[in-house]
Design a protein around this motif. Structure first.
Motif, PDB file in Angstrom:
ATOM      1  N   PHE A  51      43.256  35.039  51.586  1.00  0.00           N
ATOM      2  CA  PHE A  51      43.725  36.143  50.740  1.00  0.00           C
ATOM      3  C   PHE A  51      44.713  35.682  49.672  1.00  0.00           C
ATOM      4  N   ASP A  52      45.524  34.664  49.972  1.00  0.00           N
ATOM      5  CA  ASP A  52      46.445  34.139  48.962  1.00  0.00           C
ATOM      6  C   ASP A  52      45.676  33.523  47.807  1.00  0.00           C
TER       7      ASP A  52
ATOM      8  N   LEU B 292      42.530  34.209  47.044  1.00  0.00           N
ATOM      9  CA  LEU B 292      41.707  35.262  46.444  1.00  0.00           C
ATOM     10  C   LEU B 292      42.519  36.127  45.482  1.00  0.00           C
ATOM     11  N   LEU B 293      43.731  36.513  45.894  1.00  0.00           N
ATOM     12  CA  LEU B 293      44.508  37.509  45.151  1.00  0.00           C
ATOM     13  C   LEU B 293      45.788  36.975  44.518  1.00  0.00           C
TER      14      LEU B 293
ATOM     15  N   LEU C  31      48.847  35.874  46.097  1.00  0.00           N
ATOM     16  CA  LEU C  31      49.901  36.661  46.734  1.00  0.00           C
ATOM     17  C   LEU C  31      51.276  36.029  46.610  1.00  0.00           C
TER      18      LEU C  31
ATOM     19  N   PHE D 222      51.042  38.571  40.930  1.00  0.00           N
ATOM     20  CA  PHE D 222      49.868  39.027  41.671  1.00  0.00           C
ATOM     21  C   PHE D 222      48.641  39.011  40.765  1.00  0.00           C
ATOM     22  N   PHE D 223      47.522  38.615  41.317  1.00  0.00           N
ATOM     23  CA  PHE D 223      46.247  38.557  40.600  1.00  0.00           C
ATOM     24  C   PHE D 223      46.345  37.687  39.346  1.00  0.00           C
TER      25      PHE D 223
ATOM     26  N   ALA E  89      44.440  33.403  40.736  1.00  0.00           N
ATOM     27  CA  ALA E  89      43.698  34.166  41.741  1.00  0.00           C
ATOM     28  C   ALA E  89      42.202  33.914  41.550  1.00  0.00           C
TER      29      ALA E  89
ATOM     30  N   ILE F 289      39.775  35.845  42.140  1.00  0.00           N
ATOM     31  CA  ILE F 289      39.105  36.997  41.527  1.00  0.00           C
ATOM     32  C   ILE F 289      39.428  37.126  40.038  1.00  0.00           C
ATOM     33  N   ASN F 290      40.354  36.291  39.559  1.00  0.00           N
ATOM     34  CA  ASN F 290      40.756  36.366  38.157  1.00  0.00           C
ATOM     35  C   ASN F 290      40.596  35.007  37.464  1.00  0.00           C
TER      36      ASN F 290
END
Length: 195
Positions: free
Chosen positions: A41-42, A44-45, A47, A66-67, A72, A74-75
């Motif tokens: 998750f870190d 991915l996003l 964090l 964040f993001f 990230a 996803i970004n």
């Protein structure tokens, strides 16, 4: 007459340990599982505990982006870029690791591995597959870490690989997990390697 088996004897059934030992193995399993899930998750996003951390000139974390763009996953970020592009120059496979850094196939395999191993260890299901995948990931990171800084052979990656193997072989998913229920599924009963 049935004999009473003691842990460590030849008649001990798999996964039968004194309750404190079973609980310690379960705690270790969950801790390792959550470590894998957090890394997933870190990355991915973003964090902010590694990916997306804002640091000052001294290297102290001062905030979280964040993001974060290009951090990230996803970004537009790559979960393998930072680690594999910073392999030490005197690592005998440095060129291979550097070539893999940021490749889409490597990113996808790494992220699927983090998520899959994290889920198997956290919930205690599919522990054998999770342990093989986790040990493989740890082993690859161990090779990419050479030469090691604090010991010529042993580091946290090698210890992690050994630990996930022990967790699978000791049925650590049966305590505080869904290992017993998983083992009773018809597919798993017919294919014990899925245990």
């Amino acid at each position: 007459m049935t004999s009473i088996s003691t842990p460590g004897s030849a008649t001990t059934l798999p996964g039968h340990y004194p309750l404190p030992a079973a609980r310690m193995l379960a705690t270790l399993r969950i801790a390792f599982g959550l470590t894998f899930l957090w890394a997933f998750f870190d990355k991915l996003l973003a964090l902010g505990f590694h990916t997306g951390a804002i640091t000052n000139e001294a290297g102290t974390r001062t905030g979280i982006d964040f993001f974060a763009k290009d951090a990230a996953w996803i970004n537009g970020g790559s979960p393998t870029e930072g680690y594999l592009s910073n392999v030490p120059e005197n690592n005998w496979l440095q060129g291979m690791w550097n070539d893999m850094a940021g490749q889409a196939w490597a990113d996808w395999l790494f992220m699927i591995g983090l998520l899959g191993v994290g889920l198997t260890l956290t919930f205690g299901i599919g522990m054998r597959i999770g342990a093989i995948a986790g040990a493989a990931m740890y082993a690859l990171m161990w090779f990419a870490s050479f030469p090691l800084e604090n010991n010529p052979i042993i580091d946290e990656h090698l210890l992690g690989a050994l630990t996930v193997g022990v967790l699978a072989l000791t049925y650590a998913g049966d305590t505080w997990g869904f290992g017993k229920q998983w083992a009773r599924m018809p597919l798993v009963m017919h294919h014990p390697w899925l245990r």
